[in-house]
Design a protein around this motif. Structure first.
Motif: not given
Length: 105
Positions: A83-100
Motif C-alpha cells: 500500500r502506497g508504493a509506486n514503481h520506483m519504491a525500491f530505487c534510491e536515488p530515483v533515476d530521473p531519466t527513467c520514464s517510470a
C-alpha cells in the motif's frame, strides 16, 4: 542447478505491446512444466502498471497475472500489494531519466 524460487516487484505477465508476439494487454502464460514458487510484489500506486491496465488500477495487471498467467493449481504463487508504493519504491536515488518516474503517482 535449478531455480529454487522467484520474486518480482513491479512486473507482470501483461504484454505492454512493445513486441509483436502478442496483443497489447494480453496475459502471457507461464507455461513452465514445474514453475518454482513465486512471490509477486507490486505497489498500489504503480503508475507503470496502471498505464497497462484497462481500468487505470495499478494492481489490475498483477491480479491478472495471478489469475490468467500463472498455471492454475500450481499452489505456489503469492501476490503481495504494498500500500502506497509506486514503481520506483525500491530505487534510491530515483533515476530521473527513467520514464517510470513520470508515470508514478
Amino acid at each position: 542447478f535449478g531455480v529454487a524460487a522467484v520474486f518480482s516487484y513491479g512486473a507482470s505477465l501483461v504484454n505492454s505491446g512493445m513486441g509483436a508476439f502478442a496483443e497489447r494487454g494480453s496475459v502471457l502464460p507461464c507455461d513452465a512444466a514445474r514453475p518454482p514458487p513465486l512471490l509477486l510484489l507490486g505497489g498500489s500506486e504503480d503508475g507503470v502498471s496502471a498505464g497497462l491496465s484497462e481500468s487505470g488500477d495499478a494492481t489490475e495487471t498483477l491480479r491478472r497475472t495471478m489469475a490468467e498467467g500463472v498455471a492454475p493449481g500450481s499452489g505456489r504463487a503469492e501476490l503481495c500489494i504494498l500500500r502506497g508504493a509506486n514503481h520506483m519504491a525500491f530505487c534510491e536515488p530515483v533515476d530521473p531519466t527513467c520514464s517510470a518516474v513520470d508515470s508514478d503517482r
